[in-house]
Scaffold this motif. Structure first.
Motif, short mmCIF file in Angstrom:
data_model
loop_
_atom_site.label_atom_id
_atom_site.label_comp_id
_atom_site.label_asym_id
_atom_site.label_seq_id
_atom_site.Cartn_x
_atom_site.Cartn_y
_atom_site.Cartn_z
N CYS A 73 0.86 -1.19 0.00
CA CYS A 73 0.00 0.00 0.00
C CYS A 73 0.90 1.24 0.00
O CYS A 73 1.91 1.26 0.70
N GLY A 74 0.53 2.23 -0.79
CA GLY A 74 1.32 3.46 -0.84
C GLY A 74 2.57 3.31 -1.70
O GLY A 74 3.44 4.18 -1.70
N TYR A 75 2.66 2.22 -2.44
CA TYR A 75 3.85 1.95 -3.26
C TYR A 75 4.15 3.10 -4.22
O TYR A 75 5.30 3.44 -4.48
N GLN A 76 3.04 3.70 -4.75
CA GLN A 76 3.16 4.79 -5.72
C GLN A 76 4.19 5.85 -5.28
O GLN A 76 4.97 6.35 -6.08
N GLN A 77 4.18 6.13 -3.95
CA GLN A 77 5.07 7.19 -3.43
C GLN A 77 6.54 6.75 -3.40
O GLN A 77 7.42 7.57 -3.23
N THR A 78 6.76 5.45 -3.56
CA THR A 78 8.15 4.98 -3.43
C THR A 78 8.76 4.59 -4.79
O THR A 78 9.85 4.04 -4.84
#
Ligand SMILES: Cc1cc2nc3c(=O)[nH]c(=O)nc-3n(C[C@H](O)[C@H](O)[C@H](O)COP(=O)(O)OP(=O)(O)OC[C@H]3O[C@@H](n4cnc5c(N)ncnc54)[C@H](O)[C@@H]3O)c2cc1C
Length: 277
Positions: free
Chosen positions: A232-237
């Protein structure tokens, strides 16, 4: 809910094992959304595909150095210097690196911390495939069998010659068996014969005719970084294609999220990268 419990949950757990709980549902949605029952096969397989790419690249003046291990990538005032194991240093105006994130993080010196952090946050699974040549078919009319039983030691059994005619393979019946595992999983240090012996009893459950004598040839392949674990939140990484170092670009399967990695995305990424130089 039953469809999820019977089909998707075992597949998700089968692939990501103890990481299944943290896998992003955005990736999961994309995986199903993009699936089509139509399959494409490059005549001769991926090796022929890469040979054709190689030929086209060389015809355009490209040069390929095989079997070289890049140890360090250093941005200099006018370009980039690349240190290759047991070779002289090489200099370029710009480079596009395509190594897995944890390796790229080690290769590049002077990478700003926030970019390096993104690379190191990116965890991945390894994969192995065992290819068997059998004296007889394993399955009738089945190309891809997903194994939804956690007690089995592999995730998929694919009878390639139920998709592409066996006449292309000297009339051998080609089956491959594969799984995704943690990068330190003991199976990755097992020998090919140990794995064949361990898998035969399971293949026998699919087809009682299978025995060790059914296997005329076998091949084992493994790759350390085969599947990013999209959380979850991979987009930011996701590391950007243009790194903070102006002469160094980066392109790897970790960047195609929410889509799953695939050769089509690798090519698209290559084109995007080339256009941004
Ligand atoms: C089991 C399996 C089945 C798949 N089946 C399909 C399929 O049917 N269709 C499809 O489209 N896609 C398939 N894929 C996905 C496809 O293989 C990937 O999407 C694609 O390979 C990603 O390309 P990449 O360039 O990002 O990474 P990679 O292909 O992994 O390339 C990274 C490269 O970096 C090199 N490298 C690492 N360290 C160094 C170093 N120090 N110096 C120099 N080089 C280094 C590695 O050798 C490797 O060649 C499959 C993947 C797996 C694991």
């Amino acid at each position: 809910a039953q469809a999820y419990q019977k089909i998707w949950e075992p597949l998700l757990k089968g692939k990501f094992k103890q990481h299944a709980q943290i896998v992003s549902m955005r990736w999961f949605w994309a995986r199903i959304f993009k699936r089509t029952p139509k399959l494409v096969y490059y005549e001769g397989g991926f090796s022929e595909f890469t040979r054709d790419l190689e030929k086209a690249f060389i015809e355009k003046g490209g040069k390929i150095l095989y079997g070289q291990s890049v140890e360090q990538i250093i941005q200099t005032e006018n370009g980039v210097t690349v240190l290759i194991a047991e070779q002289e240093n090489k200099s370029f105006d710009k480079i596009i690196a395509t190594t897995p994130p944890h390796i790229f993080a080690k290769q590049v010196t002077n990478l700003p911390d926030d970019y390096r952090e993104k690379l190191l946050t990116n965890k991945g699974l390894s994969a192995y495939t065992l290819v068997l040549s059998l004296t007889h078919p394993l399955m009738q009319n089945t190309y891809w069998l997903s194994v939804n039983d956690e007690s089995w030691p592999f995730l998929a059994v694919v009878e390639h010659t139920n998709f592409v005619d066996k006449k292309n393979y000297g009339n051998e019946h080609i089956v491959y068996i594969g799984d995704y595992v943690d990068q330190n999983d003991p199976i990755l240090s097992k020998s090919k014969d140990e794995i064949v012996d361990a898998f035969i009893p399971f293949l026998k459950k699919i087809n009682p005719l299978v025995s060790r004598e059914s296997v005329t040839r076998s091949f084992l392949f493994s790759v350390q970084y085969a599947q990013p674990i999209f959380t979850c939140g991979y987009q930011q990484t996701i590391p950007s294609i243009q790194t903070p170092l102006s002469n160094i670009l980066y392109a790897n399967m970790s960047q195609v999220y929410p889509w799953d990695r695939g050769t089509n995305y690798a090519i698209e990424l290559g084109i995007t990268c080339a256009n941004s130089i």
